[in-house]
Structures are given as structure tokens and as C-alpha cells.
Design a protein around this motif. Structure first.
Motif, PDB file in Angstrom:
ATOM      1  N   GLN A 172       0.741  -1.157  -0.098  1.00 57.04           N
ATOM      2  CA  GLN A 172      -0.139   0.149  -0.033  1.00 57.04           C
ATOM      3  C   GLN A 172       0.870   1.078   0.000  1.00 57.04           C
ATOM      4  OE1 GLN A 172      -2.544  -0.276   3.375  1.00 57.04           O
ATOM      5  NE2 GLN A 172      -3.603  -2.199   2.618  1.00 57.04           N
ATOM      6  N   LEU A 173       2.070   1.311   0.747  1.00 55.88           N
ATOM      7  CA  LEU A 173       2.882   2.424   0.775  1.00 55.88           C
ATOM      8  C   LEU A 173       3.622   2.741  -0.370  1.00 55.88           C
ATOM      9  CD1 LEU A 173       3.891   4.412   3.013  1.00 55.88           C
ATOM     10  CD2 LEU A 173       5.654   3.112   3.470  1.00 55.88           C
ATOM     11  N   ILE A 174       3.962   1.577  -1.147  1.00 56.67           N
ATOM     12  CA  ILE A 174       4.632   1.719  -2.208  1.00 56.67           C
ATOM     13  C   ILE A 174       3.673   2.406  -3.387  1.00 56.67           C
ATOM     14  CG2 ILE A 174       5.564   0.300  -4.325  1.00 56.67           C
ATOM     15  CD1 ILE A 174       7.053  -1.490  -2.272  1.00 56.67           C
ATOM     16  N   HIS A 175       2.545   1.716  -3.315  1.00 58.51           N
ATOM     17  CA  HIS A 175       1.503   2.348  -4.332  1.00 58.51           C
ATOM     18  C   HIS A 175       1.141   3.871  -3.962  1.00 58.51           C
ATOM     19  CE1 HIS A 175      -2.121   2.677  -6.788  1.00 58.51           C
ATOM     20  NE2 HIS A 175      -2.511   2.985  -5.892  1.00 58.51           N
ATOM     21  N   ALA A 176       1.096   4.443  -2.780  1.00 56.42           N
ATOM     22  CA  ALA A 176       0.980   5.605  -2.400  1.00 56.42           C
ATOM     23  C   ALA A 176       2.120   6.359  -2.838  1.00 56.42           C
ATOM     24  CB  ALA A 176       0.935   5.774  -1.099  1.00 56.42           C
ATOM     25  N   PHE A 177       3.458   5.965  -2.711  1.00 54.47           N
ATOM     26  CA  PHE A 177       4.573   6.546  -2.817  1.00 54.47           C
ATOM     27  C   PHE A 177       4.607   6.763  -4.618  1.00 54.47           C
ATOM     28  CE2 PHE A 177       9.032   6.531  -4.607  1.00 54.47           C
ATOM     29  CZ  PHE A 177       9.435   7.392  -3.537  1.00 54.47           C
ATOM     30  N   LYS A 178       4.311   5.803  -5.372  1.00 55.61           N
ATOM     31  CA  LYS A 178       4.406   5.974  -6.750  1.00 55.61           C
ATOM     32  C   LYS A 178       3.289   7.171  -7.194  1.00 55.61           C
ATOM     33  CE  LYS A 178       5.011   2.761  -9.412  1.00 55.61           C
ATOM     34  NZ  LYS A 178       5.238   1.328 -10.191  1.00 55.61           N
ATOM     35  N   GLN A 179       2.202   7.034  -6.588  1.00 55.97           N
ATOM     36  CA  GLN A 179       0.985   8.078  -6.820  1.00 55.97           C
ATOM     37  C   GLN A 179       1.488   9.634  -6.699  1.00 55.97           C
ATOM     38  OE1 GLN A 179      -1.170   6.193  -8.955  1.00 55.97           O
ATOM     39  NE2 GLN A 179      -2.589   7.578  -8.024  1.00 55.97           N
ATOM     40  N   VAL A 180       2.244   9.597  -5.642  1.00 63.03           N
ATOM     41  CA  VAL A 180       2.715  11.011  -5.045  1.00 63.03           C
ATOM     42  C   VAL A 180       3.966  11.645  -5.956  1.00 63.03           C
ATOM     43  CG1 VAL A 180       4.154  12.365  -3.349  1.00 63.03           C
ATOM     44  CG2 VAL A 180       2.380  10.859  -2.806  1.00 63.03           C
ATOM     45  N   THR A 181       4.736  10.610  -6.414  1.00 65.00           N
ATOM     46  CA  THR A 181       5.957  11.097  -7.233  1.00 65.00           C
ATOM     47  C   THR A 181       5.521  11.324  -8.916  1.00 65.00           C
ATOM     48  OG1 THR A 181       6.310   8.775  -7.809  1.00 65.00           O
ATOM     49  CG2 THR A 181       7.497   9.628  -6.123  1.00 65.00           C
ATOM     50  N   ARG A 182       4.408  10.506  -9.299  1.00 63.38           N
ATOM     51  CA  ARG A 182       3.848  10.780 -10.461  1.00 63.38           C
ATOM     52  C   ARG A 182       3.266  12.303 -10.586  1.00 63.38           C
ATOM     53  NH1 ARG A 182       0.944   5.688 -10.426  1.00 63.38           N
ATOM     54  NH2 ARG A 182       2.522   4.074 -11.583  1.00 63.38           N
ATOM     55  N   ARG A 183       2.565  12.643  -9.366  1.00 68.33           N
ATOM     56  CA  ARG A 183       1.867  13.864  -9.494  1.00 68.33           C
ATOM     57  C   ARG A 183       2.671  15.053  -9.178  1.00 68.33           C
ATOM     58  NH1 ARG A 183      -3.771  13.291  -8.057  1.00 68.33           N
ATOM     59  NH2 ARG A 183      -3.543  15.789  -7.652  1.00 68.33           N
ATOM     60  N   LEU A 184       3.664  15.128  -8.365  1.00 72.77           N
ATOM     61  CA  LEU A 184       4.259  16.204  -7.633  1.00 72.77           C
ATOM     62  C   LEU A 184       5.823  16.550  -8.253  1.00 72.77           C
ATOM     63  CD1 LEU A 184       2.883  15.998  -4.164  1.00 72.77           C
ATOM     64  CD2 LEU A 184       1.880  17.234  -5.977  1.00 72.77           C
ATOM     65  N   ARG A 185       6.132  15.406  -8.846  1.00 73.92           N
ATOM     66  CA  ARG A 185       7.652  15.556  -9.584  1.00 73.92           C
ATOM     67  C   ARG A 185       8.668  16.453  -8.808  1.00 73.92           C
ATOM     68  NH1 ARG A 185       8.607  11.824 -12.351  1.00 73.92           N
ATOM     69  NH2 ARG A 185      10.296  13.014 -13.376  1.00 73.92           N
ATOM     70  N   GLN A 186       8.937  15.945  -7.477  1.00 76.02           N
ATOM     71  CA  GLN A 186       9.792  16.353  -6.865  1.00 76.02           C
ATOM     72  C   GLN A 186      10.999  15.553  -7.148  1.00 76.02           C
ATOM     73  OE1 GLN A 186       7.008  15.869  -3.405  1.00 76.02           O
ATOM     74  NE2 GLN A 186       7.772  17.950  -2.784  1.00 76.02           N
ATOM     75  N   THR A 187      12.394  15.870  -6.705  1.00 77.84           N
ATOM     76  CA  THR A 187      13.412  15.214  -6.735  1.00 77.84           C
ATOM     77  C   THR A 187      13.722  14.304  -5.452  1.00 77.84           C
ATOM     78  OG1 THR A 187      14.533  16.895  -7.957  1.00 77.84           O
ATOM     79  CG2 THR A 187      16.013  15.263  -6.898  1.00 77.84           C
ATOM     80  N   ILE A 188      13.535  13.082  -5.651  1.00 75.74           N
ATOM     81  CA  ILE A 188      13.458  12.010  -4.448  1.00 75.74           C
ATOM     82  C   ILE A 188      14.736  11.297  -4.497  1.00 75.74           C
ATOM     83  CG2 ILE A 188      12.094  10.158  -3.714  1.00 75.74           C
ATOM     84  CD1 ILE A 188       9.782  11.796  -4.625  1.00 75.74           C
ATOM     85  N   VAL A 189      15.197  10.940  -3.408  1.00 80.03           N
ATOM     86  CA  VAL A 189      16.184   9.924  -3.145  1.00 80.03           C
ATOM     87  C   VAL A 189      15.740   9.095  -2.088  1.00 80.03           C
ATOM     88  CG1 VAL A 189      18.826   9.595  -2.422  1.00 80.03           C
ATOM     89  CG2 VAL A 189      18.005  11.762  -3.712  1.00 80.03           C
TER      90      VAL A 189
END
Length: 354
Positions: A172-189
Motif C-alpha cells: 500500500q505504501l509503495i503504491h501511495a509513493f508512486k502516486q505521489v511521485t507521478r503527480r508532484l515531480r519532486q527530486t526524490i532520493v
């Protein structure tokens, strides 16, 4: 612009170089995973990006700005830890709002808009008024992700946020993470020791060992074209087969090869091995063109109807991953063939190009 540049950064603890002269960059808007075994230096590197540790030497730049000596509060970086600190007596919405509450540059209306956006992206609108203490660990980590991204920092750092979570909560958390990164396009490490997590989440993966970055590539490249034998072993379950090989007049010979492999003209001196993924080894009950005989010595049922078998070929043990049961029983002869195009040549643990 939120490109991260790591300029020859070293971090020493006494005689130990936890991070050893790393020189690389993470592109603006990229999801990058730091992957490697425990003790490889990935958390130390993450802590230096956050400002929680100072490099012994080298520089760190965010968007062209040198932040090497800036404290965490001056870096405008969001962070999510294994065990996020949240306020149990506040609601989900209040926890999401809290990092922005004292930022005078963000109006109350804008704060509410960001909270609403994160609630929608994470599919947590029904939990908006729930208290943190009433949530399971997976939902709490979703709130931690949301809180980090609601600030709209250009850079967000994740330090193994799924550790100690159950399988369902992790998914569930991985799915949520992917949703966030698709939408907000921040640089993430994102730091992890879980290769499946890294392969699922990352645009690119930095594979670490002994304080160094061994390879920085897309997940498919890292898996199919590892630059080191360590990478071939670490990526994959099971990892790559490594079979001894020797130089001969006709090329590179190995027990797994019916015909020698053409030798590159620039082949360096050193111990030669060939690497081949278990799923790339072909197995049959009868001999065929380019096959070598071996004895089936072990087998196990994998997932999705696949079988992992071990075949002994002239003293070498070869793992074979097949879609279906092996054609013979334990102790019987099978025939293996290896396409030359799928073989990777290593000398002293490093891939030889060409």
C-alpha cells in the motif's frame, strides 16, 4: 531546479571511510534509489544530504547552491524516516498541515489546498479527521509521506520507510509513493536494501558497496548489464551464475559453453568468469546444438509456476530458472545451452565491454 550534485564526497569515522569519494548527480525531478547491503554507506550518504552529518571532504549542491555546511533547517528538504515523529493527538489533516503552519510565505488557503491535494493523491480523504494513534503503521507512513511532500520542498529524502512493515502495508505504501511521485515531480532520493522495492520505485538506482557507488543506471540496465560481479549477484533472486572460464586459442572456454566465446581484443589480465542469469539458461532432456550435459542435483518450486533447479556441469553448479518442472528427475542428465549474447564476461569481478 533541484538537481543534486555530490562532488567527491567522503565521510570518515576514524579510519573507516563510510562514504568514499562519491562523485555523481541526481537529476531534477528524478526518483533515485540508494541500494545496497547493510553497512554499505547509503544511510550515511542520505544523512549528509539532509544535513545531519557533515562530509569529511567534498561538496553537496542543490540546484547549483552549495549546501555542504548548511544545517537541515536551511536546506528546504523533506524527510521520511523509518519511524516518523508525528503527533498522535492531532488528526491526519492537522499532521499534514503542521510543517507549513509557521511558514508565513504560505497562506492558510494554500496550506489547505496542499493538504487536500495530498489527501486525494494518497486516497486518505476518509481518514482526514482520524487521529494518528488510531491508524495502523502503513497508514501512519502514508501520512509521513504526505507531510513531507505537502511542504512542496524541491527535494524529499526517504530513509527505508517500509522497514518493519507487513507485506500488505508495504505494498500500500509503495503504491501511495508512486502516486505521489507521478503527480508532484519532486527530486526524490530513497534509501533501501530491498532490491524489489528499488526496481519498482526508481527511475535510476545507485548500487552501493563499501562506501562507493558501483553503478548508477536504470533498473533494467542494472539487472541485465551489471558492471560488477557484485551487482550481478546482488540484483536478482537468485542472483547471476558465475562460472570459471579460461583463455584459449579459440577464445574464452568454460564448462557451460559448448563453443568458446570470442575473446575481446582488449581483455585484461586477471581471473575470468562468465555471468549468466538463471532464466537465460535453456534446459532440455535431449542434447541439441550448442548444449552441454549436466546432472540435475537440486530443484525447488518458485512463484508463478516457475522452478529453480541446480545442475552440476563438470564441477560447476549452474542455477536454472524455468517456466515449469524440469524435464528429468534428480540425479538424471539434462542438457544446458547458453546463448552467447546473454553472457557477460568479468575479469577480477569487473565487466569487460565488447
Amino acid at each position: 531546479m533541484a538537481e543534486i550534485i555530490i562532488d567527491h564526497v567522503t565521510k570518515r569515522f576514524g579510519a573507516l571511510a563510510a562514504v568514499d569519494d562519491i562523485d555523481m548527480s541526481f537529476a531534477d525531478g528524478e526518483v533515485a534509489c540508494l541500494l545496497g547491503p547493510s553497512g554499505c554507506g547509503k544511510t550515511t550518504l542520505m544523512r549528509m544530504l539532509a544535513g545531519l552529518e557533515q562530509p569529511t571532504s567534498g561538496r553537496i549542491l542543490f540546484g547549483g547552491k552549495d549546501v555542504t555546511r548548511l544545517p537541515p533547517g536551511k536546506r528546504n528538504v523533506g524527510m521520511v524516516f523509518q519511524y516518523p515523529v508525528m503527533y498522535p493527538t492531532l488528526s491526519v489533516s492537522e499532521n499534514l498541515n503542521l510543517p507549513m503552519k509557521y511558514d508565513k510565505s504560505v497562506s492558510p488557503a494554500e496550506r489547505q489546498r496542499r493538504v487536500d491535494e495530498v489527501l486525494d493523491v494518497l486516497d486518505m480523504r476518509p481518514m482526514a479527521r482520524a487521529f494518528i494513534e488510531d491508524l495502523d503503521i502503513g497508514s501512519r507512513q502514508k501520512v509521513a509521506i504526505g507531510r513531507a511532500v505537502a511542504r512542496q520542498s524541491e527535494i524529499v529524502l526517504f530513509d527505508e520507510p517500509t522497514t518493519n512493515m507487513g507485506v500488505n502495508a508495504k505494498l500500500q505504501l509503495i503504491h501511495a509513493f508512486k502516486q505521489v511521485t507521478r503527480r508532484l515531480r519532486q527530486t526524490i532520493v530513497y534509501v533501501t536494501h530491498d532490491q524489489t522495492e528499488a526496481m519498482t520505485l526508481a527511475d535510476k538506482i545507485a548500487l552501493m558497496k563499501d562506501g562507493k557507488i558501483l553503478q548508477y543506471d536504470g533498473p533494467h540496465v542494472l539487472y541485465s548489464q551489471p558492471s560488477t560481479a557484485f551487482g550481478g549477484w546482488f540484483m536478482g533472486n537468485p542472483g547471476m551464475n558465475f562460472i570459471p572460464a579460461t583463455r584459449q586459442t579459440g577464445g574464452i572456454a568454460s564448462p557451460i559453453l559448448a563453443q568458446p566465446l570470442p575473446a575481446p581484443s582488449h581483455l585484461p589480465q586477471g581471473e575470468i568468469t562468465i555471468g549468466i542469469r538463471p532464466e537465460r539458461v535453456e534446459m532440455s532432456a535431449e542434447p541439441g546444438p550448442g548444449s552441454v550435459p549436466g546432472v540435475l542435483v537440486d530443484q525447488a518450486v518458485g512463484i508463478a509456476g516457475r522452478y529453480l533447479t541446480t545442475v552440476r556441469v563438470d564441477g560447476a553448479k549452474v542455477k536454472v530458472n524455468t517456466a515449469g518442472a524440469p524435464p528429468v528427475g534428480l540425479g538424471d542428465t539434462v542438457h544446458l545451452s547458453v546463448p552467447h549474447a546473454r553472457v557477460i564476461l568479468f575479469v577480477d569481478g569487473n565487466r569487460v565491454a565488447g
